[in-house]
Each structure stands twice: as structure tokens, then as C-alpha cells.
Design an enzyme around this catalytic site. Structure first.
Site, PDB file in Angstrom:
ATOM      1  N   GLU A   1     -66.245 -51.136  17.446  1.00 31.81           N
ATOM      2  CA  GLU A   1     -67.352 -51.308  16.508  1.00 31.81           C
ATOM      3  C   GLU A   1     -67.145 -50.295  15.391  1.00 31.81           C
ATOM      4  O   GLU A   1     -67.448 -49.112  15.540  1.00 31.81           O
ATOM      5  CB  GLU A   1     -68.697 -51.096  17.212  1.00 31.81           C
ATOM      6  CG  GLU A   1     -69.021 -52.136  18.275  1.00 31.81           C
ATOM      7  CD  GLU A   1     -69.204 -53.531  17.706  1.00 31.81           C
ATOM      8  OE1 GLU A   1     -69.480 -53.642  16.483  1.00 31.81           O
ATOM      9  OE2 GLU A   1     -69.085 -54.505  18.462  1.00 31.81           O
TER      10      GLU A   1
ATOM     11  N   ILE B   1     -60.224 -43.218  13.889  1.00 28.09           N
ATOM     12  CA  ILE B   1     -60.246 -42.870  15.316  1.00 28.09           C
ATOM     13  C   ILE B   1     -60.059 -44.117  16.157  1.00 28.09           C
ATOM     14  O   ILE B   1     -59.457 -44.074  17.233  1.00 28.09           O
ATOM     15  CB  ILE B   1     -61.548 -42.149  15.685  1.00 28.09           C
ATOM     16  CG1 ILE B   1     -61.761 -40.934  14.782  1.00 28.09           C
ATOM     17  CG2 ILE B   1     -61.521 -41.710  17.144  1.00 28.09           C
ATOM     18  CD1 ILE B   1     -60.640 -39.915  14.848  1.00 28.09           C
ATOM     19  N   GLY B   2     -60.532 -45.253  15.662  1.00 28.85           N
ATOM     20  CA  GLY B   2     -60.350 -46.508  16.385  1.00 28.85           C
ATOM     21  C   GLY B   2     -58.879 -46.825  16.608  1.00 28.85           C
ATOM     22  O   GLY B   2     -58.491 -47.341  17.669  1.00 28.85           O
TER      23      GLY B   2
ATOM     24  N   CYS C   1     -73.265 -47.780   9.725  1.00 28.08           N
ATOM     25  CA  CYS C   1     -72.238 -48.787   9.458  1.00 28.08           C
ATOM     26  C   CYS C   1     -72.815 -50.038   8.823  1.00 28.08           C
ATOM     27  O   CYS C   1     -72.116 -50.758   8.122  1.00 28.08           O
ATOM     28  CB  CYS C   1     -71.489 -49.137  10.749  1.00 28.08           C
ATOM     29  SG  CYS C   1     -72.543 -49.803  12.059  1.00 28.08           S
TER      30      CYS C   1
ATOM     31  N   GLY D   1     -67.252 -46.067  15.990  1.00 29.77           N
ATOM     32  CA  GLY D   1     -66.885 -44.968  15.110  1.00 29.77           C
ATOM     33  C   GLY D   1     -66.033 -45.426  13.952  1.00 29.77           C
ATOM     34  O   GLY D   1     -66.101 -46.591  13.523  1.00 29.77           O
ATOM     35  N   SER D   2     -65.207 -44.535  13.449  1.00 26.87           N
ATOM     36  CA  SER D   2     -64.404 -44.819  12.256  1.00 26.87           C
ATOM     37  C   SER D   2     -63.147 -45.601  12.614  1.00 26.87           C
ATOM     38  O   SER D   2     -62.661 -45.550  13.750  1.00 26.87           O
ATOM     39  CB  SER D   2     -64.010 -43.507  11.574  1.00 26.87           C
ATOM     40  OG  SER D   2     -63.080 -42.791  12.378  1.00 26.87           O
TER      41      SER D   2
END
Length: 477
Positions: A207, A189-190, A245, A185-186
């Protein structure tokens, strides 16, 4: 939720997930799930993202089948212990590496490829012998629902469970201790995931994304250029309308070459999506209103809007945005500093294509660098002077599909890697094992200490086994 987590933990503690038979059975079940329910999965992908069935199979369904087949064919070899070379100093001891599962895995998948980004990591976790909790993205609700309904019907419902829900559910999940968290994800949020994981010292694979640049050199033949332009267009607008991505984020080209490239891109867009791309069934839609507003918000900057040279129209009711090209938008604008994740292609012109290296180096490390060039010296410079998760020369996207190469980012684009054997390794601990022997006992390793023992210890770190043996024979004390 506690009941679900308790069942998964007990399943792992029972030891059943460690058996090769269980792993193969789950992989086979996953293959059957995909094959039996291809239409359901395809409909869910169309419902959530407007993906054409061909795109759905190319980017999601086929990807999972390929990955599961490859893993099923190789997992028996991967689980076997590997002999490890040991210095003669330790003779007659032997060494080996034995992979073991980490335990209970939490997988967060992403909405842009909600089937493949959920099931591909699951394949790796299963192959390594783990129990798994899968959290699909709530922003792709139809795909989340179909996974939650199908997985228990085909797979071990005690050891592999699906939890649906939004941010509040994610917050509750992250309060618990896991043996590994795999997040796609982004970066925003990571960071939240990493912060929560740090409280329990839980290892994390992230990732993420990043602005993937594409370098287009002045190729020597028209046919090569046509192929390059077609591939660039396919990698910008083909995967989920640029919501990927690894999609091309921006294009770097020499100024005197740009008009030719732009005209070829316009023709390619027309060929792919027709006279009215916004009505094309081959172009995926934007996932939701929030992301639609984020994308159209880029164009509220007057200087960015003024740089549009093709496209720019959108249909808010149907969340569609036309493939759009921008020529030299301001480099300090949001569109050049945030991951676009949509159908806008900035084209940045340079005096010389070699300047692209410094341009890329001046920005955060990307997930992928694409470069179309036949200049071997230029290729070597790109490899030695830039840093990225992956480099792809003269093609696009296919590096993600290669099971024998790892996929992952670096720095802000993520860390950790997966696909094929690399997925197995990501979800395994490679345990070092050394087998000693009673055949020989080296007394100088023990006190009381003497000058001779000091000499022996010094030489032991500098000589091989036979040198030490000669020392023992010649200098007994």
C-alpha cells in the site's frame, strides 16, 4: 526476535488460530482495547503528530472500531465454504471453494496513521485465521509504544505479537521467511521489502502512495462549488496536514475559473484554521525534522517559491507549516514530480478541463483520482481513459472508509487490496475442492487409444454432458 517468531509459528501450527471462536474472540478483544483506551490512543496520536482528538477519532480510532465491528458481524459468513458451479461435463462431481489462512503474517504499518494503518490490516489477518507479527512505525514512537503495551494485555500474546524498533530491526525481520507481508509506506521502502520477500517467494501486498490529482470542473451552481471547495480543502489539509497517501496532491482547474476557486479556498482555510493557521490546534504538525526539511526544501527552488499565492510560512521549532497554495509551479520541479505528503497545494491551470485527462495520463498512475463534475460524458472518459487505484466523484476520502469497496493501488501506487471482505481475502488462500463420484466411469479417458476415443475427447471439450451421453449411446465401441 527468534523466540518471538518461534512462538508465533508454533501458535499457528497448533491450529488454534483457525477456529472461528478464536477469531471472534480476538476481534472482540481488539474492540475492547480501543474502547477502554481511547484517551491513551488519542494522547499518543497528539504526541506523535499533533492530531486533535476529533481528527484522531475520525481518521484512526473510529476507523478501527468500524472495521472490527463490520468484520466481527460477517466473519462467520466469510469462512464458510462456497459452492462453485461446475460444467455438466464433470457430472456428478461437485466443486467448492474453501478459504484457509496463509500462516504467519508480517504487517508493517506507517507513521501518518499509526493506529489505523496498524490495526486495520491486523483485523483482516485475524479474521482469516492467521498468526501475526506487527511492526509499528518507529517514526510514531508514542503510538508504537502504546500498541506494544496494550495488545498483549487484550489479545492472544502468543499468536499476535508486536516488535518495535527502527531500520535495523526491520532488516533483521525481513531476513526471515513469512507467509505474507503487508506493507504500508513509501515506494522506496516498498522496493526493499519486495526484494527481501523475493528471496523466499513470499507474497506481498504494498500500500504505497502517489500524487492524487483532483479535477474541478466548472460546476453549475454556487452551492455545489462551495461544497466542492470545502471538500477539497478538507482532503488537502484535513488528514494529518496533508501527510496522507489519499490526500489531494494537486488541483486541476480551467484558467478562467481558477481565480474564483482560489478565493474560495482562501476563505475556507481561514474558516477551518483561523487567521493564524500555523497556531491552530486543528492542524496536525509535520511528523519530524527530516520530513519538515524535505517539505521546506521544495520551496528552495526560486520558481516554486515565486508561484506561492497563499501561505508559505512555517514554524520550525514546532514543526508546523501553514496551508500553502501555489499557482502553476514548474511542471519539472520536485513538488510536481514527488509525492508532496504535506500542506502544499499546487493549482495547475488548463485551457479546458478535458485536458486534465491527458495531464494525468502523462504521469505515474495515482492511488486515487478525485473529480468534481456533473458531466456524465466527462466521467465516462475519466473512467475509460485513466488508470488509478480508485476514482472518487464529487467527494473525497470517504472511499477509504467504505468496507464494501476494496482499497489499494495500481502500478507505482501499490498492489493488492484490503478493507472488509477484501482484507479477509488478502490474508486467505481460497482452496479449490472437487468431489468426484464412483457413479459413472468414462472409459474414453483411458488408453488404449482408438479413433472413437479421439472423437470423444474432442467432443468432450466442445459439448455439454448430455451431448457426450448421446454420443456414447449411439456410438458404442
Amino acid at each position: 526476535m527468534e523466540i518471538i517468531l518461534g512462538e508465533v509459528r508454533e501458535s499457528f501450527k497448533s491450529g488454534k488460530t483457525r477456529s472461528l471462536e478464536w477469531r471472534k474472540k480476538q476481534l472482540t478483544a481488539l474492540i475492547n482495547l480501543i474502547q477502554d483506551n481511547e484517551q491513551k490512543l488519542s494522547k499518543a496520536l497528539f504526541h506523535d503528530l499533533g492530531k486533535h482528538p476529533a481528527e484522531a477519532y475520525r481518521d484512526e480510532i473510529g476507523v478501527v472500531l468500524k472495521s472490527a465491528d463490520y468484520t466481527l458481524s460477517n466473519v462467520e459468513k466469510w469462512v464458510a465454504p462456497k459452492k462453485c458451479p461446475i460444467s455438466l461435463v464433470f457430472f456428478p462431481a461437485k466443486g467448492e471453494l474453501q478459504p484457509e489462512p496463509l500462516g504467519v503474517i508480517l504487517i508493517f504499518s506507517c507513521w501518518n496513521f499509526p493506529i489505523s494503518l496498524a490495526l486495520d490490516p491486523l483485523i483482516g489477518a485475524i479474521s482469516a485465521g492467521n498468526a501475526v507479527v506487527l511492526k509499528p512505525s518507529d517514526q510514531a514512537p508514542a503510538c508504537s509504544s502504546v500498541l506494544a503495551n496494550l495488545i498483549p494485555l487484550y489479545m492472544d500474546s502468543k499468536a499476535i505479537q508486536v516488535i518495535e524498533g527502527g531500520p535495523q530491526i526491520c532488516e533483521k525481520i525481513l531476513l526471515h521467511k513469512w507467509d505474507k507481508i503487508f506493507f504500508t509506506g513509501s515506494a522506496q521502502i516498498g522496493r526493499i521489502v519486495m526484494t527481501a520477500a523475493a528471496k523466499h517467494l513470499t507474497p506481498v501486498t504494498l500500500e504505497l502512495g502517489g500524487k492524487c490529482p483532483t479535477i474541478l470542473d466548472s460546476l453549475s451552481t454556487t452551492s455545489d462549488l462551495k461544497v466542492a471547495v470545502k471538500r477539497i480543502a478538507g482532503a488537502k489539509w484535513g488528514p494529518c496536514s496533508g501527510q496522507a497517501c489519499i490526500a489531494v496532491d494537486y488541483l486541476l482547474v480551467e484558467a478562467n475559473f481558477a481565480p474564483t476557486v482560489i478565493e474560495m479556498l482562501k476563505k475556507t482555510i481561514k474558516r477551518f484554521y483561523g487567521e493564524k493557521p500555523i497556531e491552530s490546534k486543528s492542524l496536525a504538525r509535520i511528523v519530524n525534522q527530516r520530513h519538515f526539511e524535505r517539505l521546506t526544501g521544495f520551496l528552495k527552488d526560486p520558481l516554486v517559491a515565486a508561484s506561492i499565492i497563499h501561505g508559505g510560512s512555517f514554524d520550525e521549532d514546532n514543526l508546523m507549516i501553514e496551508p500553502t497554495m501555489l499557482l502553476d509551479p514548474p511542471l519539472d520541479a520536485a513538488i510536481m514530480n514527488e509525492e508532496i505528503f504535506g500542506p502544499f497545494l499546487p493549482i495547475i491551470t488548463l485551457n479546458k478541463i478535458e485536458e486534465s485527462i491527458e495531464f494525468i495520463k502523462s504521469r505515474p498512475k495515482p492511488l486515487t483520482i478525485y473529480a468534481f463534475t456533473k458531466d456524465e460524458k466527462f466521467k465516462r472518459r475519466i473512467l475509460s481513459e485513466t488508470s488509478s487505484g480508485t476514482v472518487m466523484f464529487n467527494d473525497v476520502l470517504i472511499q477509504f472508509l467504505c468496507d464494501t469497496l476494496p482499497f489499494g493501488g495500481v502500478d507505482q501506487s501499490g498492489f493488492g487490496r484490503y478493507h472488509g471482505k477484501y482484507s479477509f481475502d488478502t490474508f486467505s488462500h481460497e482452496k479449490a475442492i472437487m468431489q468426484g463420484s464412483f457413479l459413472i466411469e468414462i472409459e474414453p479417458r483411458y488408453p488404449p487409444w482408438t479413433d472413437f476415443k479421439m472423437k470423444f475427447i474432442r467432443l468432450a471439450y466442445r459439448l455439454n454432458y448430455f451431448g457426450i451421453l448421446l454420443l456414447l449411446l449411439g456410438l458404442k465401441k
